[in-house]
Design an enzyme around this catalytic site. Structure first.
Site, mmCIF file in Angstrom:
data_model
loop_
_atom_site.group_PDB
_atom_site.id
_atom_site.type_symbol
_atom_site.label_atom_id
_atom_site.label_comp_id
_atom_site.label_asym_id
_atom_site.label_seq_id
_atom_site.Cartn_x
_atom_site.Cartn_y
_atom_site.Cartn_z
ATOM 1 C CG HIS A 267 -1.918 1.015 1.339
ATOM 2 N ND1 HIS A 267 -2.899 1.212 0.393
ATOM 3 C CD2 HIS A 267 -2.143 1.963 2.308
ATOM 4 C CE1 HIS A 267 -3.677 2.223 0.764
ATOM 5 N NE2 HIS A 267 -3.237 2.695 1.916
ATOM 6 C CG PHE A 268 1.960 3.043 3.378
ATOM 7 C CD1 PHE A 268 1.450 4.336 3.402
ATOM 8 C CD2 PHE A 268 1.365 2.093 4.192
ATOM 9 C CE1 PHE A 268 0.383 4.678 4.228
ATOM 10 C CE2 PHE A 268 0.306 2.420 5.020
ATOM 11 C CZ PHE A 268 -0.187 3.713 5.036
#
Length: 291
Positions: A267-268
């Site tokens: 996600h990051f």
């Protein structure tokens, strides 16, 4: 190697203090960076220096996040419409005219609502796991969707686990090879410290409950893509547990010239692939923005 100077500033928007990071020449094309949950403009610490030589870069903290004001939810109504209104007014008041916008997670509905308000001001769109399509939503949204459909106290309380240290660490680590070596521990620590503030629990529950309104706006966002055809780059962590690769591919349905690039991360994505993503963005902006 030249090191970019980053300034740390605040600006009052209708009495609401917005913290932001700023770098680069104000006369150069503007790039607005919008973070997501549960992070802040801190997530852009490695990207800003890569862009600052050629662009005016602004990375604010959304209301209720980072070092911006976070009044309790009975003082400020935390809806994405209100967050986008504050950020749109912020962009006007600090003098951003046309700007490229980088949208991630919660920054996506915020930035895209701004695009609906200022369609002619969006010079380019960079989506990093910033979803605007139903097919981009994973089954991980099921507990949230249950709350949307049946907003009981029990369903709301079940979502508090999204604010625990265990969940924050999982969000950073999921889909990352050797995460303890790749993920900066201070990113997790800062996010969790801000989540642990007394008022943050209800703020975040209000926002995740209101996320349903963003899904309802997906057709409007897609209409914007079709009508205005902004130069678009999707840079996507392909192992994201929330926003699937199909959500990135879908941008090409409404804007066939959109470029989609996947990275073997979660996600990051900036935590592990800032250099690669930064280089892709530099190439994209150089081809699409007038200097």
């Amino acid at each position: 190697m030249k090191i970019a100077t980053v300034s740390f500033k605040t600006h009052l928007v209708h009495g609401f203090k917005i913290f932001y990071r700023e770098a680069g020449d104000l006369q150069k094309p503007a790039v607005l960076l919008l973070h997501g949950f549960p992070t802040s403009s801190h997530m852009f610490r490695n990207l800003i220096p890569q862009l600052a030589d050629d662009y005016h870069v602004v990375a604010p903290d959304l209301p209720g996040f980072g070092f911006s004001d976070a009044p309790a939810h009975d003082v400020f109504q935390y809806t994405f419409e209100n967050v986008a209104k504050v950020m749109g007014d912020f962009s006007e008041q600090i003098g951003l005219g046309k700007f490229a916008v980088y949208i991630f997670d919660y920054g996506a509905p915020t930035g895209l609502r701004m695009a609906l308000r200022f369609p002619d001001r969006i010079s380019a769109l960079i989506s990093q796991n910033g979803n605007a399509y139903l097919e981009g939503l994973s089954t991980g949204w099921a507990p949230v969707q249950a709350y949307w459909e049946n907003p009981t106290h029990e369903n709301r309380e079940a979502l508090r686990k999204l604010q625990t240290l265990e969940t924050t660490r999982w969000q950073y680590y999921h889909g990352v090879t050797n995460p303890e070596e790749r993920i900066a521990p201070e990113a997790i620590a800062l996010d969790q410290a801000l989540l642990d503030r007394p008022q943050s629990g209800e703020i975040q529950l209000d926002l995740i409950g209101d996320y349903k309104s963003n899904v309802e706006l997906y057709p409007k966002f897609q209409e914007f893509f079709r009508e205005y055809q902004p130069p678009t780059l999707a840079v996507w962590g392909k192992n994201d547990p929330f926003f699937l690769p199909a959500g990135a591919e879908a941008y090409r349905r409404d804007n066939p010239s959109a470029k989609v690039v996947f990275y073997d991360t979660g996600h990051f994505a900036l935590e592990t692939h800032a250099s690669e993503i930064g280089a892709e963005i530099q190439t994209f902006l150089a081809a699409n923005l007038k200097r």
